[in-house]
Motif scaffolding. Structure first.
Motif, PDB file in Angstrom:
ATOM      1  N   PHE A   7       0.641  -1.436   0.311  1.00  0.00           N
ATOM      2  CA  PHE A   7       0.260   0.320   0.007  1.00  0.00           C
ATOM      3  C   PHE A   7       0.637   1.449   0.106  1.00  0.00           C
ATOM      4  N   CYS A  58      -0.955  -6.076   8.614  1.00  0.00           N
ATOM      5  CA  CYS A  58      -2.501  -5.009   8.092  1.00  0.00           C
ATOM      6  C   CYS A  58      -3.683  -5.425   8.775  1.00  0.00           C
ATOM      7  N   VAL A  59      -4.517  -4.116   8.617  1.00  0.00           N
ATOM      8  CA  VAL A  59      -5.794  -4.333   9.538  1.00  0.00           C
ATOM      9  C   VAL A  59      -6.381  -4.859   8.761  1.00  0.00           C
ATOM     10  N   ASP A 195      -7.495   0.032   0.041  1.00  0.00           N
ATOM     11  CA  ASP A 195      -6.749  -0.924   1.750  1.00  0.00           C
ATOM     12  C   ASP A 195      -8.221  -0.859   3.117  1.00  0.00           C
TER      13      ASP A 195
HETATM   14 MO   LIG Z   1      -2.605  -1.310   6.460  1.00  0.00          MO
END
Ligand SMILES: [Mo]
Ligand SMILES: Nc1nc2c(c(=O)[nH]1)N[C@H]1C(S)=C(S)[C@@H](COP(=O)(O)O)O[C@H]1N2
Length: 195
Positions: A7, A58-59, A195
């Motif tokens: 990202f 990563c969320v 994202d």
């Molecule tokens: Mo992320």
């Protein structure tokens, strides 16, 4: 082969511009006793190098394990000497992405300024030449392609936080866990604009 997600909010839909390693300077300023404007070679002389094999999260439901080499935030902080009244570190990317964290939390979590992934200089997409990496909370609190670091009095929401993320606590949900030795497609990454 798996694609490794990546990202770069500030360059969404565009190419990530190259960074000249000779010309690059890291600025560390704000409420510090010893501000810094350092080339990569100067940084290497000032701070001890370290390498860890760790996973970042990563969320959005994936994680990536690799060998990360660079410098401890703890060592950088000790070098510049923050004023007691300024408990936060604001880290800004070359392209303008930013995030603010408590220095105390970064030090406690062994946060790093990473220059190398699996023995190689960070690629453009991975945050060349330096990225702030956190291992104990979600990586939207990390910053790729760091341009400057400021020691500041006040917290303000970072780029992803303004877009909508708040709690960076890593949740124990099932997720796509990418391991270091997995064959991946680093040059064909998915630049996910959502994202
Ligand atoms: Mo992320
Ligand atoms: N400069 C910058 N740093 C950033 C981001 C970004 O968009 N821009 N995204 C963050 C998020 S949400 C994640 S998960 C990781 C992604 O790192 P990767 O591209 O190496 O997978 O970078 C973090 N640091």
């Amino acid at each position: 082969m798996r694609k490794v997600p990546t990202f770069f909010w500030e360059y969404r839909g565009r190419e990530v511009p190259d960074v000249d390693l000779e010309q690059y300077r890291l600025t560390v300023a704000g409420e510090v006793r010893r501000p810094l404007e350092a080339s990569l070679s100067k940084l290497a002389k000032l701070l001890p190098e370290t390498e860890v094999e760790r996973r970042f999260y990563c969320v959005n439901g994936w994680s990536l394990q690799a060998a990360w080499r660079g410098y401890r935030i703890a060592d950088l902080v000790a070098f510049v000497g923050p004023e007691e009244s300024a408990p936060y570190l604001r880290v800004t990317s070359i392209g303008g992405y930013e995030d603010t964290s408590k220095i105390e939390g970064l030090v406690a979590g062994d946060a790093m300024l990473v220059t190398h992934m699996n023995g190689a200089q960070l690629s453009l997409k991975r945050g060349k030449p330096i990225r702030l990496m956190l291992f104990d909370i979600y990586q939207f609190k990390g910053v790729k392609a760091v341009g400057r670091i400021d020691v500041v009095h006040d917290y303000r929401p970072g780029t992803w936080e303004r877009v909508g993320y708040s709690d960076a606590t890593i949740q124990p949900y099932p997720h796509l866990a990418i391991d270091r030795d997995e064959e991946v497609m680093p040059d064909d990454v998915v630049l996910d604009k959502a994202d």
